[in-house]
Design a protein around this motif. Structure first.
Motif, short mmCIF file in Angstrom:
data_model
loop_
_atom_site.label_atom_id
_atom_site.label_comp_id
_atom_site.label_asym_id
_atom_site.label_seq_id
_atom_site.Cartn_x
_atom_site.Cartn_y
_atom_site.Cartn_z
N ARG A 59 0.72 -1.07 -0.01
CA ARG A 59 -0.10 -0.21 0.12
C ARG A 59 0.89 1.16 -0.07
N THR A 60 0.67 2.27 -0.85
CA THR A 60 1.42 3.45 -0.95
C THR A 60 0.36 4.65 -0.92
N GLU A 61 0.72 5.39 0.03
CA GLU A 61 -0.04 6.62 0.29
C GLU A 61 0.84 7.77 0.20
N GLY A 62 1.03 8.62 -0.82
CA GLY A 62 2.11 9.43 -0.97
C GLY A 62 3.26 9.03 -0.82
N PRO A 63 4.19 9.39 0.11
CA PRO A 63 5.69 8.74 0.31
C PRO A 63 5.46 7.79 1.04
N ASN A 64 4.38 7.25 1.73
CA ASN A 64 4.60 6.18 2.68
C ASN A 64 4.30 4.99 1.97
N GLN A 65 4.71 3.94 2.15
CA GLN A 65 4.80 2.46 1.62
C GLN A 65 4.77 1.57 2.80
N VAL A 77 11.31 2.32 4.69
CA VAL A 77 12.08 3.30 4.96
C VAL A 77 13.32 3.48 4.42
N ASN A 78 13.41 4.66 3.30
CA ASN A 78 14.64 4.51 2.28
C ASN A 78 15.07 3.25 1.82
N GLY A 79 13.99 2.61 1.31
CA GLY A 79 13.98 1.29 0.48
C GLY A 79 14.13 0.09 1.29
#
Length: 120
Positions: free
Chosen positions: A65-71, A88-90
């Motif tokens: 799930r991706t919401e804006g920059p948050n995965q 976070v940072n891949g």
């Protein structure tokens, strides 16, 4: 069919191919919630809808799930969800463990909080 719910927000009910879905709108008449995919919609301070994407594997299980920059990533043992991680940072960082018995029993978050007695 369109009506107002108990707090005055517009609700629209649609029947398609024998399935009934409802859509709730906020005071500015922007979609707030959809039963079609059990989706909540959020808006930024400018009134733009936040981008929300879901990823599924070949078995139809939600894996991201991706919401804006948050995965968020979801991990499974067969068809049973067992963990959730933030990216976070891949790099995936454990967010929650899903504790199973014969069914989903608890969700244990990395901060020590726990949701118990889950009814599915």
């Amino acid at each position: 069919m369109i009506w107002l719910d108990m707090i005055g927000l517009s609700v629209k009910q649609v029947e398609q191919q024998g399935k009934e879905d409802s859509f709730q709108y906020n005071a500015l008449n922007r979609i707030k919630e959809s039963s079609e995919f059990n989706t909540l919609y959020e808006y930024n301070v400018r009134g733009n809808r936040q981008t929300l994407q879901y990823a599924y594997n070949g078995d139809g299980l939600l894996v991201g799930r991706t919401e804006g920059p948050n995965q968020i990533r979801y991990y499974y043992d067969g068809d049973q969800i067992i963990a959730e991680a933030s990216v976070v940072n891949g790099t995936s960082q454990l967010k929650a463990r899903y504790i199973r018995g014969k069914k989903l029993e608890d969700i244990q978050y990395i901060d020590g909080t726990k949701v118990t007695g889950i009814l599915l």
